[in-house]
Design a protein around this motif. Sequence first.
Motif, PDB file in Angstrom:
ATOM      1  N   PHE A  58       0.840  -1.204   0.000  1.00  0.00           N
ATOM      2  CA  PHE A  58       0.000   0.000   0.000  1.00  0.00           C
ATOM      3  C   PHE A  58       0.872   1.249   0.000  1.00  0.00           C
ATOM      4  O   PHE A  58       0.621   2.196  -0.757  1.00  0.00           O
ATOM      5  CB  PHE A  58      -0.931  -0.004   1.213  1.00  0.00           C
ATOM      6  CG  PHE A  58      -1.734   1.249   1.345  1.00  0.00           C
ATOM      7  CD1 PHE A  58      -2.790   1.508   0.496  1.00  0.00           C
ATOM      8  CD2 PHE A  58      -1.428   2.171   2.329  1.00  0.00           C
ATOM      9  CE1 PHE A  58      -3.529   2.672   0.611  1.00  0.00           C
ATOM     10  CE2 PHE A  58      -2.156   3.335   2.462  1.00  0.00           C
ATOM     11  CZ  PHE A  58      -3.212   3.587   1.597  1.00  0.00           C
ATOM     12  N   LEU A  59       1.912   1.258   0.826  1.00  0.00           N
ATOM     13  CA  LEU A  59       2.811   2.407   0.903  1.00  0.00           C
ATOM     14  C   LEU A  59       3.538   2.633  -0.423  1.00  0.00           C
ATOM     15  O   LEU A  59       3.730   3.784  -0.844  1.00  0.00           O
ATOM     16  CB  LEU A  59       3.819   2.200   2.036  1.00  0.00           C
ATOM     17  CG  LEU A  59       4.735   3.366   2.364  1.00  0.00           C
ATOM     18  CD1 LEU A  59       3.912   4.558   2.856  1.00  0.00           C
ATOM     19  CD2 LEU A  59       5.736   2.947   3.428  1.00  0.00           C
ATOM     20  N   LEU A  60       3.920   1.559  -1.091  1.00  0.00           N
ATOM     21  CA  LEU A  60       4.556   1.667  -2.401  1.00  0.00           C
ATOM     22  C   LEU A  60       3.612   2.335  -3.395  1.00  0.00           C
ATOM     23  O   LEU A  60       3.991   3.289  -4.088  1.00  0.00           O
ATOM     24  CB  LEU A  60       4.966   0.286  -2.905  1.00  0.00           C
ATOM     25  CG  LEU A  60       5.528   0.222  -4.325  1.00  0.00           C
ATOM     26  CD1 LEU A  60       6.881   0.907  -4.395  1.00  0.00           C
ATOM     27  CD2 LEU A  60       5.629  -1.216  -4.783  1.00  0.00           C
ATOM     28  N   GLY A  61       2.392   1.837  -3.477  1.00  0.00           N
ATOM     29  CA  GLY A  61       1.424   2.436  -4.391  1.00  0.00           C
ATOM     30  C   GLY A  61       1.108   3.881  -4.037  1.00  0.00           C
ATOM     31  O   GLY A  61       0.981   4.735  -4.915  1.00  0.00           O
ATOM     32  N   LEU A  62       1.010   4.173  -2.750  1.00  0.00           N
ATOM     33  CA  LEU A  62       0.725   5.534  -2.303  1.00  0.00           C
ATOM     34  C   LEU A  62       1.883   6.478  -2.642  1.00  0.00           C
ATOM     35  O   LEU A  62       1.657   7.631  -3.038  1.00  0.00           O
ATOM     36  CB  LEU A  62       0.458   5.534  -0.801  1.00  0.00           C
ATOM     37  CG  LEU A  62      -0.240   6.742  -0.220  1.00  0.00           C
ATOM     38  CD1 LEU A  62      -1.613   6.913  -0.831  1.00  0.00           C
ATOM     39  CD2 LEU A  62      -0.350   6.592   1.296  1.00  0.00           C
TER      40      LEU A  62
END
Length: 168
Positions: A58-62
């Motif tokens: 999620f952090l990567l995509g964000l």
Amino acid sequence: MNRESINIAILFVSLVLLQVVVLNNINFLGYINPLLYILFVVFYPVKKLDTVFIFLSFLLGLTIDFFSNSGGINAASTLFIAYFRIPVIKSVLGKSELEYSGFSLRKLNFSRVFLIMSILTFMHHFVLFSLEYFKWSSFGLILWRTVLTGFFTIILILISFILFTKKR
């Protein structure tokens, strides 16, 4: 921090930088934009219940959304494939249970690795472009961009997989 955590952190940062600085500026024919950052989901070690993996995905995509000004669609699509990664691996291998401690994509034959990467890539791209266009009248364009960008991304993922993995 152990060696595995350091490798994961380096992979995370390098994929974000590569995607934001180089790959987001590539746009062939107006449709093809390679999304190599999903390689993180493929290369992350497989563990049974790994909430850290879901959070990092999620952090990567964000992070990609933040630099691309795309409003959360990368976070949603990356989280989607992170959640469905284990079921995809199980269905490709034909197993109901995995030996999580000893499992590695590097130990599988090329055809299975290719199939797992392809399924996850097309799932990611379909969700991403569906959220980007978000209307039924654009369904043909969603499929067209999914296929074109998916093939280009799979080629880059396979090149990266071959270049940066060691047989063990």
